[in-house]
Write a protein that holds these residues in place. Structure first.
Motif, short mmCIF file in Angstrom:
data_model
loop_
_atom_site.label_atom_id
_atom_site.label_comp_id
_atom_site.label_asym_id
_atom_site.label_seq_id
_atom_site.Cartn_x
_atom_site.Cartn_y
_atom_site.Cartn_z
N LEU A 238 39.12 4.84 -15.15
CA LEU A 238 37.96 4.00 -14.81
C LEU A 238 37.77 3.90 -13.31
O LEU A 238 36.64 3.85 -12.82
N THR A 239 38.87 3.90 -12.58
CA THR A 239 38.79 3.84 -11.12
C THR A 239 37.98 5.01 -10.57
O THR A 239 37.21 4.85 -9.62
N HIS A 240 38.15 6.18 -11.17
CA HIS A 240 37.39 7.34 -10.69
C HIS A 240 35.89 7.16 -10.94
O HIS A 240 35.07 7.49 -10.08
N LEU A 241 35.54 6.63 -12.10
CA LEU A 241 34.11 6.44 -12.38
C LEU A 241 33.53 5.32 -11.51
O LEU A 241 32.44 5.44 -10.96
N LEU A 242 34.28 4.24 -11.36
CA LEU A 242 33.78 3.10 -10.56
C LEU A 242 33.73 3.44 -9.07
O LEU A 242 32.81 2.99 -8.36
N SER A 243 34.67 4.23 -8.60
CA SER A 243 34.64 4.62 -7.18
C SER A 243 33.43 5.50 -6.90
O SER A 243 32.87 5.48 -5.80
N LYS A 244 33.02 6.26 -7.90
CA LYS A 244 31.82 7.08 -7.71
C LYS A 244 30.58 6.21 -7.80
O LYS A 244 29.57 6.48 -7.13
N ALA A 245 30.63 5.14 -8.58
CA ALA A 245 29.51 4.18 -8.57
C ALA A 245 29.39 3.56 -7.19
O ALA A 245 28.27 3.34 -6.68
N ASN A 246 30.50 3.31 -6.55
CA ASN A 246 30.50 2.77 -5.19
C ASN A 246 29.92 3.80 -4.21
O ASN A 246 29.05 3.49 -3.39
N HIS A 247 30.36 5.04 -4.34
CA HIS A 247 30.02 6.08 -3.37
C HIS A 247 28.58 6.59 -3.53
O HIS A 247 27.92 6.88 -2.53
N LEU A 248 28.11 6.70 -4.75
CA LEU A 248 26.82 7.37 -5.01
C LEU A 248 25.75 6.33 -5.35
O LEU A 248 25.51 6.04 -6.52
N ARG A 249 25.13 5.81 -4.29
CA ARG A 249 24.17 4.72 -4.51
C ARG A 249 23.04 5.08 -5.47
O ARG A 249 22.64 4.27 -6.30
N LEU A 250 22.52 6.30 -5.31
CA LEU A 250 21.33 6.66 -6.08
C LEU A 250 21.60 6.70 -7.58
O LEU A 250 20.70 6.44 -8.38
N THR A 251 22.82 7.04 -7.93
CA THR A 251 23.15 7.13 -9.36
C THR A 251 24.15 6.03 -9.77
O THR A 251 24.83 6.15 -10.79
N ARG A 252 24.19 4.99 -8.95
CA ARG A 252 25.17 3.92 -9.19
C ARG A 252 25.09 3.36 -10.61
O ARG A 252 26.11 3.23 -11.30
N GLN A 253 23.87 3.04 -11.05
CA GLN A 253 23.75 2.43 -12.39
C GLN A 253 24.25 3.37 -13.47
O GLN A 253 24.86 2.95 -14.46
N LEU A 254 23.99 4.67 -13.27
CA LEU A 254 24.44 5.64 -14.27
C LEU A 254 25.96 5.67 -14.35
O LEU A 254 26.55 5.78 -15.42
N PHE A 255 26.61 5.55 -13.19
CA PHE A 255 28.08 5.56 -13.19
C PHE A 255 28.65 4.28 -13.78
O PHE A 255 29.69 4.30 -14.45
N LEU A 256 27.96 3.16 -13.56
CA LEU A 256 28.43 1.90 -14.17
C LEU A 256 28.26 1.99 -15.70
O LEU A 256 29.16 1.60 -16.46
N GLN A 257 27.12 2.53 -16.12
CA GLN A 257 26.92 2.68 -17.57
C GLN A 257 27.93 3.66 -18.16
O GLN A 257 28.46 3.46 -19.26
N ALA A 258 28.21 4.72 -17.40
CA ALA A 258 29.17 5.72 -17.89
C ALA A 258 30.56 5.09 -18.04
O ALA A 258 31.30 5.42 -18.97
N SER A 259 30.89 4.17 -17.15
CA SER A 259 32.20 3.52 -17.23
C SER A 259 32.32 2.77 -18.56
O SER A 259 33.36 2.81 -19.23
N GLU A 260 31.23 2.12 -18.92
CA GLU A 260 31.25 1.37 -20.18
C GLU A 260 31.27 2.32 -21.38
O GLU A 260 31.98 2.09 -22.37
N LYS A 261 30.52 3.39 -21.25
CA LYS A 261 30.49 4.38 -22.35
C LYS A 261 31.86 5.02 -22.54
O LYS A 261 32.30 5.27 -23.67
N PHE A 262 32.54 5.29 -21.44
CA PHE A 262 33.91 5.83 -21.50
C PHE A 262 34.80 4.88 -22.31
O PHE A 262 35.53 5.30 -23.22
#
Ligand SMILES: Nc1ncnc2c1ncn2[C@@H]1O[C@H](COP(=O)(O)OP(=O)(O)O)[C@@H](O)[C@H]1O
Ligand SMILES: [Mg+2]
Length: 339
Positions: A238-262
């Motif tokens: 999860l840290t890898h997905l959330l760190s990418k949510a932090n890093h990639l502003r434009l796709t932040r919501q997608l990475f947060l959603q992906a974390s939950e989907k994971f």
């Protein structure tokens, strides 16, 4: 320690593989040194009828810090690969080819071309729902199948000193020393991890260790596999997905959603294990522990810029004072700490 074969001397490696009968004497072979890993030398050797990847464990890791680890862990990786072949769905591993413990070597089938490293794909901001679901389901399956192993299968992975040397010390103890305010949090988590119900834990379940071939995820790099607390893998991943949510502003919501989907797809495969007391809350604490460790531990995430590092550190320090008990809450709260 002197090693009589250096696999990056690729002529020597090809001779060695011919000597083992893996290629014929007159096979024309080409070798490519593969980059990306830090704890092994990795070389792809392509012959007329097969392609093999050979790993050789390093005693000194290729990181900025002076970090040493016992190269005998290659035996653990070989064992892990053979074990996972029984636990994970067909096609999700690279079949085992050979092991040479005195030379610290492991050989496996190469993943055919074309393939891509999933971390590279994610850092482009491409987060496919199907890949995320596979990522969670693969981990859930390994954890669930791992609970069914008998004594004889468990015994060889019971020793945790590679995990201690490559995860607990450099991530948790090291980070705790740098952050006295979090020292008790780490100490408690390490104690709880010792006492937790056990199964097979991969220990390096990261997008960097996933190749995507024909839409399927293939898992690599099993050197810290052990029998232990499965929620470590959840927090680490999860840290890898959330760190990418932090890093990639434009796709932040997608990475947060992906974390939950994971997490949701993990739950569909992980079986009764997840009903154990404190399972989800321990997964939350490992996530926070890893989020901070990837800033202040011995292996910081290289893609986070200084501002992103500060944001992640403050978020983790704030949340670990009173950790959420549920993964969706943790994801939401971490998301709300991002600018
Ligand atoms: N079986 C394989 N087929 C194709 N590429 C591989 C294979 N194994 C490893 N690689 C490549 O080599 C890189 C390093 O391998 P990995 O097992 O992760 O080593 P390390 O332990 O050093 O991180 C991987 O990211 C991947 O790109
Ligand atoms: Mg790796």
């Amino acid at each position: 320690m002197t090693v009589p074969l250096d696999i990056e001397q690729t002529h020597d490696l090809i001779d060695y593989l011919r000597g083992r009968g893996l290629f014929a004497k007159d096979d024309v072979c080409a070798a490519v040194i593969l980059r990306g890993g830090v704890s092994n030398k990795t070389v792809l050797v392509q012959g007329p009828s097969r392609s093999i990847v050979v790993k050789q464990a390093l005693e000194k890791l290729r990181v900025a810090a002076d970090w040493h680890a016992d190269p005998a862990r290659i035996e653990r990786e070989a064992l892990g690969l053979r074990l996972l072949e029984h636990l994970a769905p067909p096609g999700s591993l690279t079949p085992f080819v050979f092991e040479d413990a005195p030379l610290f070597l492991l050989g496996m089938e190469a993943v055919p071309d074309p393939h891509e490293n999933w971390k590279t794909v994610l850092l482009r901001g491409e987060i496919a729902e199907d890949a995320t679901i596979q990522f969670g389901a693969l981990l859930g399956r390994i954890h669930f199948q791992g609970t069914k192993l008998d004594e004889a299968a468990i015994r060889p992975i019971q020793d945790r000193h590679f995990f201690q040397e490559l995860r607990v010390d450099p991530y948790y103890h090291f980070t705790a020393r740098k952050n006295p305010a979090a020292a008790d949090f780490y100490a408690q988590l390490i104690r709880d991890m010792e006492a937790a119900p056990r199964t097979v834990v991969h220990g390096d379940f990261s997008p960097k260790n996933i190749l995507i071939h024909q839409g399927r995820l293939i898992l690599l790099d099993h050197e810290v596999i052990h029998y232990g607390d499965p929620t470590f893998d959840l927090g680490f991943a999860l840290t890898h997905l959330l760190s990418k949510a932090n890093h990639l502003r434009l796709t932040r919501q997608l990475f947060l959603q992906a974390s939950e989907k994971f997490w949701q797809s993990y739950l569909t495969e992980a079986g009764p294990l997840t009903g154990e007391r404190d399972f989800e809350s321990r997964a939350c604490r490992h996530t926070l522990a890893c989020l901070l460790a990837r800033i202040d531990g011995r292996s910081p995430l290289e893609y986070l810029n200084p501002d992103e590092q500060v944001v992640q550190k403050l978020a983790a320090l704030e949340l670990l004072r009173n950790p959420p008990a549920h993964i969706p809450d943790l994801i939401r709260e971490f998301g709300s700490c991002l600018p």
